[in-house]
Design an enzyme around this catalytic site. Sequence first.
Site, PDB file in Angstrom:
ATOM      1  N   HIS A 192       0.822  -1.209   0.000  1.00 40.10           N
ATOM      2  CA  HIS A 192       0.000   0.000   0.000  1.00 40.10           C
ATOM      3  C   HIS A 192       0.856   1.259   0.000  1.00 40.10           C
ATOM      4  O   HIS A 192       0.504   2.269  -0.619  1.00 40.10           O
ATOM      5  CB  HIS A 192      -0.929  -0.013   1.217  1.00 40.10           C
ATOM      6  CG  HIS A 192      -2.164  -0.820   0.997  1.00 40.10           C
ATOM      7  ND1 HIS A 192      -2.873  -1.378   2.029  1.00 40.10           N
ATOM      8  CD2 HIS A 192      -2.814  -1.164  -0.130  1.00 40.10           C
ATOM      9  CE1 HIS A 192      -3.919  -2.026   1.526  1.00 40.10           C
ATOM     10  NE2 HIS A 192      -3.900  -1.908   0.228  1.00 40.10           N
ATOM     11  N   CYS A 494       2.635  -5.259 -19.312  1.00 31.88           N
ATOM     12  CA  CYS A 494       1.694  -4.612 -18.394  1.00 31.88           C
ATOM     13  C   CYS A 494       2.115  -4.747 -16.929  1.00 31.88           C
ATOM     14  O   CYS A 494       1.359  -4.404 -16.031  1.00 31.88           O
ATOM     15  CB  CYS A 494       0.282  -5.161 -18.581  1.00 31.88           C
ATOM     16  SG  CYS A 494       0.134  -6.927 -18.243  1.00 31.88           S
TER      17      CYS A 494
END
Length: 565
Positions: A192, A494
């Site tokens: 995070h 990606c």
Amino acid sequence: MTDAAQSVTVKGTAVVDGVRFAPAVWVAPRPTLPTSSTPLPEDKRPEELERFTVAADAVAVRLEERSAAVTGNAAEVLKATAGMVRDRGWRKAVRKATNAGHTAEFAVVEATGSFIAMFEKAGGLMAERVTDLRDIRDRVIAELRGEPEPGLPQADREVVLLADDLSPADTAVLDTSIFTALVTRLGGPTSHTAIIARQLGVPCIVAAGSQLETISEGTAVLVDGGAGTVTTGVDPEQAGRLVADSRAKAEKIKSWRGPSQTKDGHRVQLLANVQDGNAAKKAAETQAEGIGLFRTELCFLSATSEPSVENQAEVYQKVFEAFPDSKVVVRTLDAGSDKPVPFASLAHEDNPALGVRGLRIARQNEELLTRQLDAIALASKQAGRGPDVPTWVMAPMVATAYEAQWFAGLCRERGLTAGAMIEVPAAALMADHLLPHLDFVSIGTNDLTQYTMAADRLSPELAYLTDPWQPAVLRLIQHTCEVAKTTQTPVGVCGEAAADPNLAIVLTGLGVSSLSAASNSVAAVGAHLAEVDINFCLAAADAAMCASGAQEARAAVQALFDAQS
């Protein structure tokens, strides 16, 4: 502790580029945890449980209020953290411990400890959520004791923030005019802290290891987020010049408007990675030309039952509408391992990263896949997409030619453009057998690196291995691109590698035709590509592949840039 007069460099994993020079401050220590509990009389236990409930609710409300005050990934992360405080399973475990006679504080520690053990055993992304669990534990304990909520230190000037790891609640509300760079001892590139730091655009390094602890509070440090280094004992004048150069580079990137190509006109399509309609709308406000990775599983992480075709289509349509006339690549459910989707994942696997995940789930439940493809086709039709604006769909964890052919057939039955992720080394090595069945492929460098190097990509201790600059990984990408030339199959990337401007140059030289990354990374890559020609990209690719390791590959490419300037 380190003497500021000595020059010492601590190396970590680079997350967000940028150079900053300021005194170091450490996040305040967390509350002391109780190690035992005096048994409570039975008649006091309901009151103790109520005390916990009030405290937990107060923490959840504060997190929800912070979530409402921010946007993007930060809001989503805070909302998810608040959801953990309200999680029924966690509260049930606290209630059980309280009913057994433990104090609320000790019950919180006990309950959280069992969840931490469970998450660590699961590994991957689940293991990275352990930081969030510890954070909600500490906040609830502080609330129970009437102590100040743990969090960021007070500062009235520019500082560099050091921490073991940062909670999402703290990272999301950072004042980046004060906290000009972040460095954590733990964490990984998908933690995070890393996710929100990318959104904030603040220089960030994670997984710096125990050596970071040798830097004293107040020591002036030079943080280079691109190189992943923290250095003490740097001459202030030299540091000032480096910071000024970094800020000038950032302004140049901010003003870049395309087109996405090298200076001699070699086109490289720049796309965005998104997880829902809101993220797609934000990506449409950047220089991204479309969507290169729509992570559909992130829409359903909390869904206990499979959404209907119509409900799925409603979610997907919002993404298509953000880029109505542009390329959109949808990845089918990448469930399992570190992304457990309750209605799709197995309850338990001893080695989930190598288990039933991604396309493999459909071997036992083909209808789950076909219903998702039906929903994608329906959403595409409702969004007005047709033959001129095809919808690209790719499957994760494809390992064999049979899987590629089978998936492609299901897609084409529904008028969808069929592709596959190249993230299993076998798929790269057998590209000559897979690619003839597919319309495109996209290389997932995060997992391809993990599996090539046999190292958990979210382990701070193995960050030196799980680096997409590893020449072994680059050689697999090159092999895929060489096969793709003969089959005329577009090859994209990606994974997080696409967000690294120097590595984007290398990937272009290897033959990659599109790069997809977090939308706020697109401009940095585009501006960097515009400074070189295709011959430089080819030379950079050769230099990186011929290096002996990841650090050596980085250095070899940087040496080419230095020689050019």
